[in-house]
Design an enzyme around this catalytic site. Sequence first.
Site, mmCIF file in Angstrom:
data_model
loop_
_atom_site.group_PDB
_atom_site.id
_atom_site.type_symbol
_atom_site.label_atom_id
_atom_site.label_comp_id
_atom_site.label_asym_id
_atom_site.label_seq_id
_atom_site.Cartn_x
_atom_site.Cartn_y
_atom_site.Cartn_z
ATOM 1 N N ASP A 122 0.841 -1.195 0.000
ATOM 2 C CA ASP A 122 0.000 0.000 0.000
ATOM 3 C C ASP A 122 0.875 1.243 0.000
ATOM 4 O O ASP A 122 1.480 1.588 1.011
ATOM 5 C CB ASP A 122 -0.919 0.009 1.223
ATOM 6 N N TYR A 174 3.793 9.643 -0.096
ATOM 7 C CA TYR A 174 4.781 9.014 0.778
ATOM 8 C C TYR A 174 6.210 9.291 0.318
ATOM 9 O O TYR A 174 7.152 9.161 1.104
ATOM 10 C CB TYR A 174 4.554 7.505 0.864
ATOM 11 N N LYS A 220 -2.057 6.035 -4.520
ATOM 12 C CA LYS A 220 -3.070 7.067 -4.293
ATOM 13 C C LYS A 220 -2.712 8.369 -5.010
ATOM 14 O O LYS A 220 -1.536 8.727 -5.103
ATOM 15 C CB LYS A 220 -3.221 7.336 -2.789
ATOM 16 N N HIS A 277 -6.700 10.079 -2.676
ATOM 17 C CA HIS A 277 -6.148 10.015 -1.322
ATOM 18 C C HIS A 277 -7.022 10.753 -0.304
ATOM 19 O O HIS A 277 -7.288 10.249 0.799
ATOM 20 C CB HIS A 277 -4.731 10.592 -1.314
#
Length: 318
Positions: A44, A49, A78, A111
């Site tokens: 994931d 990130y 996302k 997201h």
Amino acid sequence: MATVTLKGSNQQMPLVGFGLWKIPNEKTADTVYAALKAGYRLLDGAGDYGNEKEAGEGLARAIKDGVIKREEVFVTSKLWNTFHSPEHVSQAARMQLKHWGLEYFDLFHIHFPIALKYVDPAHRYPPGWQADDGTTVELDNTPIQSTWQAMEKLHDEGLAKNIGVSNFNGSLLLDVLRYARIPPAVLQIEHHPYLVQQPLVDLAKAYGIAITAYCSFGPASWVELDMHVAVPSLLDHGDVSAIASKYGKTTAQILLRWALQRGIAVIPKSSDPGRVVSNLQSNDFSLEAADMDKLTGLDQGLRFNDPSNMSLGLSIFA
């Protein structure tokens, strides 16, 4: 490995995955490789990130070494808030696929239901929440419907086998369902015994939308970011510890099993090799109804991931 069948694609999504949030870039490739070698089959990630290139390197190494085949791994990513305009959705997805070294995502989420002013990736990536001054939050007026229709095109083009939403409340989920040609396959939400969100869980299930929980350990994920609330850690909570002793499990396994037994997928992450393995073993036992009720009874409606702390214009959970 236990899976859930996603509505629409009929693809099997593993119920226990490995989350990539907050994994340092320099450790991501090795961490992903180790997770896949330990048996994880869902990764994931997210553009926000900032470690998708390294995650892709770890995945590519695992494929090259024969640990797994691409089709055996469910890769989630996302779309960040600054790419909500339809012309930017495809740009972001293609860029993220390039970072991963992949031709498609198994699942691609919006997201947050928040549109921010576009930031050229050549200028700053990942763009984060604030403008260049590090303080100002610049909103954009792109409606969710426009973004969702662009997400549907990603599916049409084979860039995303499934599309989903993250951090959506019930009213927004219902709104998407009114105009969606391709309904969301998955809803990803903050979910732990301090934030049970039962009405939202019931709503998603009623429409055949699978649910993935993040922040399964509650405040533990937020301490280092100084975004936690002064409540007992769920990993050290007396009730959780007592249940863990009863079953001979770790408190982390109990918290994960609680979500899994509620029909909700989980995506824990850890850099500790032992915990990486034990987290994956959260689906080989069952909790008695009384223990499930005790954990659910810890609910305080306590949310840790709330963007309104940065700006009133981000009050998506108001």
